[in-house]
Design a protein around this motif. Structure first.
Motif, PDB file in Angstrom:
ATOM      1  N   PRO A  53       0.815  -1.233   0.000  1.00  0.00           N
ATOM      2  CA  PRO A  53       0.000   0.000   0.000  1.00  0.00           C
ATOM      3  C   PRO A  53       0.844   1.277   0.000  1.00  0.00           C
ATOM      4  O   PRO A  53       0.483   2.262  -0.653  1.00  0.00           O
ATOM      5  CB  PRO A  53      -0.805  -0.118   1.294  1.00  0.00           C
ATOM      6  CG  PRO A  53      -0.869  -1.577   1.578  1.00  0.00           C
ATOM      7  CD  PRO A  53       0.412  -2.150   1.051  1.00  0.00           C
ATOM      8  N   ALA A  54       1.982   1.266   0.697  1.00  0.00           N
ATOM      9  CA  ALA A  54       2.848   2.457   0.724  1.00  0.00           C
ATOM     10  C   ALA A  54       3.445   2.730  -0.647  1.00  0.00           C
ATOM     11  O   ALA A  54       3.504   3.879  -1.101  1.00  0.00           O
ATOM     12  CB  ALA A  54       3.958   2.265   1.749  1.00  0.00           C
ATOM     13  N   LEU A  55       3.877   1.668  -1.323  1.00  0.00           N
ATOM     14  CA  LEU A  55       4.477   1.824  -2.652  1.00  0.00           C
ATOM     15  C   LEU A  55       3.413   2.151  -3.693  1.00  0.00           C
ATOM     16  O   LEU A  55       3.668   2.882  -4.647  1.00  0.00           O
ATOM     17  CB  LEU A  55       5.251   0.568  -3.038  1.00  0.00           C
ATOM     18  CG  LEU A  55       6.030   0.593  -4.334  1.00  0.00           C
ATOM     19  CD1 LEU A  55       7.083   1.698  -4.317  1.00  0.00           C
ATOM     20  CD2 LEU A  55       6.694  -0.741  -4.586  1.00  0.00           C
ATOM     21  N   ILE A  59       3.438   4.532  -7.213  1.00  0.00           N
ATOM     22  CA  ILE A  59       3.464   3.982  -8.576  1.00  0.00           C
ATOM     23  C   ILE A  59       2.119   3.468  -9.079  1.00  0.00           C
ATOM     24  O   ILE A  59       1.994   3.134 -10.245  1.00  0.00           O
ATOM     25  CB  ILE A  59       4.501   2.843  -8.689  1.00  0.00           C
ATOM     26  CG1 ILE A  59       4.112   1.670  -7.813  1.00  0.00           C
ATOM     27  CG2 ILE A  59       5.891   3.336  -8.386  1.00  0.00           C
ATOM     28  CD1 ILE A  59       4.863   0.408  -8.135  1.00  0.00           C
ATOM     29  N   GLY A  60       1.128   3.349  -8.208  1.00  0.00           N
ATOM     30  CA  GLY A  60      -0.154   2.779  -8.612  1.00  0.00           C
ATOM     31  C   GLY A  60      -0.312   1.386  -8.029  1.00  0.00           C
ATOM     32  O   GLY A  60       0.642   0.784  -7.549  1.00  0.00           O
ATOM     33  N   SER A  61      -1.532   0.853  -8.091  1.00  0.00           N
ATOM     34  CA  SER A  61      -1.811  -0.409  -7.409  1.00  0.00           C
ATOM     35  C   SER A  61      -1.740  -1.641  -8.307  1.00  0.00           C
ATOM     36  O   SER A  61      -1.880  -2.759  -7.829  1.00  0.00           O
ATOM     37  CB  SER A  61      -3.190  -0.336  -6.757  1.00  0.00           C
ATOM     38  OG  SER A  61      -4.176  -0.097  -7.739  1.00  0.00           O
ATOM     39  N   LYS A  62      -1.534  -1.464  -9.612  1.00  0.00           N
ATOM     40  CA  LYS A  62      -1.476  -2.610 -10.525  1.00  0.00           C
ATOM     41  C   LYS A  62      -0.187  -3.401 -10.323  1.00  0.00           C
ATOM     42  O   LYS A  62       0.871  -2.815 -10.067  1.00  0.00           O
ATOM     43  CB  LYS A  62      -1.513  -2.145 -11.983  1.00  0.00           C
ATOM     44  CG  LYS A  62      -2.816  -1.548 -12.421  1.00  0.00           C
ATOM     45  CD  LYS A  62      -2.874  -1.381 -13.917  1.00  0.00           C
ATOM     46  CE  LYS A  62      -1.759  -0.512 -14.452  1.00  0.00           C
ATOM     47  NZ  LYS A  62      -1.874  -0.200 -15.866  1.00  0.00           N
ATOM     48  N   PRO A  63      -0.235  -4.721 -10.475  1.00  0.00           N
ATOM     49  CA  PRO A  63       1.005  -5.508 -10.451  1.00  0.00           C
ATOM     50  C   PRO A  63       1.871  -5.158 -11.669  1.00  0.00           C
ATOM     51  O   PRO A  63       1.384  -5.092 -12.793  1.00  0.00           O
ATOM     52  CB  PRO A  63       0.533  -6.953 -10.540  1.00  0.00           C
ATOM     53  CG  PRO A  63      -0.897  -6.926 -10.141  1.00  0.00           C
ATOM     54  CD  PRO A  63      -1.417  -5.576 -10.522  1.00  0.00           C
ATOM     55  N   ARG A  66       9.398  -5.824 -11.922  1.00  0.00           N
ATOM     56  CA  ARG A  66      10.356  -5.080 -11.090  1.00  0.00           C
ATOM     57  C   ARG A  66      10.985  -3.923 -11.853  1.00  0.00           C
ATOM     58  O   ARG A  66      11.172  -2.829 -11.317  1.00  0.00           O
ATOM     59  CB  ARG A  66      11.435  -6.040 -10.597  1.00  0.00           C
ATOM     60  CG  ARG A  66      12.404  -5.453  -9.621  1.00  0.00           C
ATOM     61  CD  ARG A  66      13.381  -6.506  -9.133  1.00  0.00           C
ATOM     62  NE  ARG A  66      12.742  -7.647  -8.530  1.00  0.00           N
ATOM     63  CZ  ARG A  66      12.409  -7.731  -7.234  1.00  0.00           C
ATOM     64  NH1 ARG A  66      12.659  -6.720  -6.444  1.00  0.00           N
ATOM     65  NH2 ARG A  66      11.851  -8.817  -6.757  1.00  0.00           N
ATOM     66  N   THR A  67      11.299  -4.137 -13.121  1.00  0.00           N
ATOM     67  CA  THR A  67      11.940  -3.080 -13.919  1.00  0.00           C
ATOM     68  C   THR A  67      11.017  -1.878 -14.074  1.00  0.00           C
ATOM     69  O   THR A  67      11.465  -0.737 -14.005  1.00  0.00           O
ATOM     70  CB  THR A  67      12.329  -3.616 -15.300  1.00  0.00           C
ATOM     71  OG1 THR A  67      11.179  -4.211 -15.912  1.00  0.00           O
ATOM     72  CG2 THR A  67      13.428  -4.644 -15.207  1.00  0.00           C
ATOM     73  N   GLU A  68       9.726  -2.136 -14.280  1.00  0.00           N
ATOM     74  CA  GLU A  68       8.762  -1.045 -14.435  1.00  0.00           C
ATOM     75  C   GLU A  68       8.545  -0.308 -13.117  1.00  0.00           C
ATOM     76  O   GLU A  68       8.313   0.901 -13.103  1.00  0.00           O
ATOM     77  CB  GLU A  68       7.431  -1.575 -14.961  1.00  0.00           C
ATOM     78  CG  GLU A  68       7.485  -2.023 -16.400  1.00  0.00           C
ATOM     79  CD  GLU A  68       7.797  -0.883 -17.350  1.00  0.00           C
ATOM     80  OE1 GLU A  68       7.225   0.205 -17.214  1.00  0.00           O
ATOM     81  OE2 GLU A  68       8.635  -1.091 -18.247  1.00  0.00           O
ATOM     82  N   ILE A  69       8.612  -1.036 -12.005  1.00  0.00           N
ATOM     83  CA  ILE A  69       8.448  -0.407 -10.693  1.00  0.00           C
ATOM     84  C   ILE A  69       9.559   0.608 -10.472  1.00  0.00           C
ATOM     85  O   ILE A  69       9.314   1.756 -10.088  1.00  0.00           O
ATOM     86  CB  ILE A  69       8.430  -1.469  -9.577  1.00  0.00           C
ATOM     87  CG1 ILE A  69       7.140  -2.292  -9.667  1.00  0.00           C
ATOM     88  CG2 ILE A  69       8.558  -0.821  -8.204  1.00  0.00           C
ATOM     89  CD1 ILE A  69       7.108  -3.494  -8.757  1.00  0.00           C
ATOM     90  N   VAL A 115      15.219  -1.319  -1.213  1.00  0.00           N
ATOM     91  CA  VAL A 115      14.009  -0.758  -0.604  1.00  0.00           C
ATOM     92  C   VAL A 115      12.772  -1.293  -1.297  1.00  0.00           C
ATOM     93  O   VAL A 115      11.783  -1.660  -0.658  1.00  0.00           O
ATOM     94  CB  VAL A 115      14.059   0.790  -0.668  1.00  0.00           C
ATOM     95  CG1 VAL A 115      12.728   1.389  -0.327  1.00  0.00           C
ATOM     96  CG2 VAL A 115      15.148   1.311   0.238  1.00  0.00           C
ATOM     97  N   VAL A 116      12.816  -1.358  -2.628  1.00  0.00           N
ATOM     98  CA  VAL A 116      11.661  -1.837  -3.401  1.00  0.00           C
ATOM     99  C   VAL A 116      11.376  -3.297  -3.079  1.00  0.00           C
ATOM    100  O   VAL A 116      10.218  -3.699  -2.978  1.00  0.00           O
ATOM    101  CB  VAL A 116      11.903  -1.629  -4.912  1.00  0.00           C
ATOM    102  CG1 VAL A 116      10.903  -2.397  -5.750  1.00  0.00           C
ATOM    103  CG2 VAL A 116      11.835  -0.156  -5.255  1.00  0.00           C
TER     104      VAL A 116
END
Length: 121
Positions: A53-55, A59-63, A66-69, A115-116
């Motif tokens: 929820p914090a992230l 960036i948004g809630s969609k899965p 990792r590279t896109e995050i 961190v991610v």
């Protein structure tokens, strides 16, 4: 005289072909190496991950993979001017990023992946 002239031309011709042969071989081996080393993306990096929820506030809630995050986090950092002006390797956290950074106000760009990884499943 004719024999001397033919020996010289034969030597010159031999030198020219000797110079050309390694270049052609080098080009062929470079092409083969390029074909062998054609990189394929690692499936682990391309698997969609669910952000915490914090992230998801950043960036948004969609899965996402990792590279896109990481890419979206950098977009957020650049959009809000959160990269430190003096030491560009450091990222200053605003209210949303401080929760992602674990309460730290500043994180190194090299710690960003670490961190991610704490905020994805």
């Amino acid at each position: 005289m004719a024999k001397k002239a033919s020996k010289k031309t034969a030597k010159k011709a031999a030198k020219k072909t000797a110079k050309k042969a390694p270049k052609k071989a080098a080009k062929k081996s470079a092409k083969k190496a390029a074909k062998k080393s054609a990189r394929k993306p690692n499936a682990a990096f391309m698997a969609p991950l669910q952000p915490s929820p914090a992230l998801s506030e950043v960036i948004g809630s969609k899965p996402l993979p990792r590279t896109e995050i990481i890419k979206k986090i950098w977009d957020y950092i650049k959009k809000n001017g959160l990269q430190d002006k003096k030491n560009r390797r450091m990222i200053n956290g605003d209210a949303k990023l401080k929760t992602v950074f674990g309460g730290k106000s500043q994180v190194s760009m090299f710690e960003l992946a670490k961190v991610v990884s704490k905020h994805v499943k």
